[in-house]
Design an enzyme around this catalytic site. Structure first.
Site, mmCIF file in Angstrom:
data_model
loop_
_atom_site.group_PDB
_atom_site.id
_atom_site.type_symbol
_atom_site.label_atom_id
_atom_site.label_comp_id
_atom_site.label_asym_id
_atom_site.label_seq_id
_atom_site.Cartn_x
_atom_site.Cartn_y
_atom_site.Cartn_z
ATOM 1 N N ASP A 189 1.109 -1.285 -0.017
ATOM 2 C CA ASP A 189 -0.074 -0.285 -0.214
ATOM 3 C C ASP A 189 0.454 1.520 0.141
ATOM 4 O OD1 ASP A 189 -1.679 1.929 0.685
ATOM 5 O OD2 ASP A 189 -3.156 1.068 2.027
ATOM 6 N N GLU A 202 -3.004 -4.605 3.400
ATOM 7 C CA GLU A 202 -2.905 -3.614 5.177
ATOM 8 C C GLU A 202 -3.133 -5.421 6.317
ATOM 9 O OE1 GLU A 202 -6.519 -1.340 3.747
ATOM 10 O OE2 GLU A 202 -4.950 0.225 3.582
ATOM 11 N N LEU A 226 0.561 4.416 0.033
ATOM 12 C CA LEU A 226 0.630 5.561 0.979
ATOM 13 C C LEU A 226 -0.715 5.248 1.616
ATOM 14 C CD1 LEU A 226 2.597 7.793 1.519
ATOM 15 C CD2 LEU A 226 0.983 9.211 -0.023
#
Ligand code: AHG
Ligand code: MN
Ligand code: MN
Length: 343
Positions: A124, A288, A126
């Site tokens: 990921d 995430e 940002l």
């Protein structure tokens, strides 16, 4: 005049990521050095992204790009920059067979002109993009697997492996300082960027999450859509009982990297539950939830989707979402009990 601040031979003071990885590799004679090169290239990308994040208000690269990403979220220009920079820094190194990014609909092949290697990386670029324009902490999250497909150029198969197969995972947080926190399977280490010398130095050795905390971290704006069990759990934490640290404090940055970093350091629980509007919640399993679950478990904590260990979930889609409950072992266990209707 005292010279005591310099202790010759005190290597921990100057333990860079490079030295740390080299030291780890010496303990594994079978290591080829491929992995350390991969982490070194990642640290380089992180430094460049960090520099851009630090200059963001100056160089007029803030503001919305005209696109939305594959998950339908608004994409800010700094996301696009970070995504391109990470791909650029990693694709030519020869350690990766394929990449996957939250910002790219399909897997990112390693171009034919570059050598390929035995690892697959997901990231990921940002995280916390809604916070960029407010100068609030954001981060980069990464997850590394070994290639399982046959050829040297990887396939979808290499990026949809269960989290338990990760060989390394971590995040870079662009906060009041820039810190890179990662695990290669034994312990969690944090390296803070010293911008004056451009090196990440070991600052948080063997991070351990407290067994129990007194902070909960969740977007309470979704409360009306929560399941009954989770609503009752949060109400329990808000009730007063001085014998067990209640009421808990509420802290929610809205950047998962920042909320998880605080949770590892101070303990407590971070949650993004599924709810009536979004049964799978918001966070992505592969970019995430998995890397954070790997870190939290290696720091002694717990990470589940409410009933299953996140790391054991067998993925079907690289962009799939999953409810997340992670943090201190006792706090997450209690949340699961409430969700299961035991309290
Ligand atoms: P991203 O910026 O990569 O899309 O991720 C944002 C995520 C995560 O960082 C954070 O925990 C969560 O979104 C916040 O969501 P809400 O605004 O719904 O609370
Ligand atoms: Mn994110
Ligand atoms: Mn993102």
């Amino acid at each position: 005049m005292s010279h005591r601040s310099y202790i010759p031979g005190d290597e921990t003071r100057l333990m860079t990521i490079q030295r740390y990885i080299a030291q780890e590799e010496r303990m594994h004679p079978e290591a080829t050095g491929e992995f350390s090169t991969l982490l070194r290239n990642l640290a380089l990308a992180a430094k460049i992204v960090s520099r851009e994040v630090r200059r963001a208000g100056l160089v007029n690269i803030l503001g919305r790009a005209t696109t939305t990403n594959v998950s339908g979220d608004d994409v800010k220009k700094l996301d696009v920059f970070a995504n391109a920079m990470i791909i650029n820094a990693l694709e030519s190194g020869g350690q990766l067979c394929v990449m996957a990014s939250e910002e790219n609909e399909t897997v990112i092949p390693i171009p034919e002109e570059f050598p390929c290697g035995k690892y697959a990386m997901l990231f990921d670029p940002l995280d916390g993009s809604s916070n960029i324009e407010a100068n609030v902490t954001i981060g980069t999250v990464f997850s590394i697997f070994r290639r399982v497909s046959g050829g040297c150029r990887g396939t979808d198969e290499d990026v949809v492996q269960p989290g338990i197969k990760q060989v390394a995972a971590g995040y870079i947080m662009y906060g009041s300082s820039t810190i890179m926190v990662f695990t290669t399977g034994n312990g969690v280490q944090g390296f803070t960027l010293d911008p004056t010398i451009g090196s990440f130095l070991l600052s948080h050795e063997n991070m351990r999450i407290p067994k129990k905390g007194n902070i909960y971290s969740v977007n309470e704006g979704n409360r009306l859509f929560w399941d009954e069990g989770f609503r009752r759990y949060i109400e329990y934490l808000q009730a007063s009982d001085s014998t067990d640290g209640r009421p808990y404090k509420s802290r929610y940055v809205g950047s998962m990297v920042a909320d998880v970093h605080r949770t590892i350091l101070y303990g407590g629980i971070f949650a993004y539950p599924g709810d009536r509007q979004n049964p799978q919640g918001k966070l992505r399993l592969m970019y995430e939830a998995n890397p954070m679950a790997f870190l939290v478990e290696k720091a002694g904590g717990r990470a589940t989707d409410g009933s299953r260990r996140i790391l054991e979930i067998v993925p079907t889609d690289v962009h799939q979402r999953v409810p997340v409950f992670l943090g201190s072992f006792e706090d997450v266990t209690l949340a699961e009990e409430f969700i299961a209707g035991k309290h």
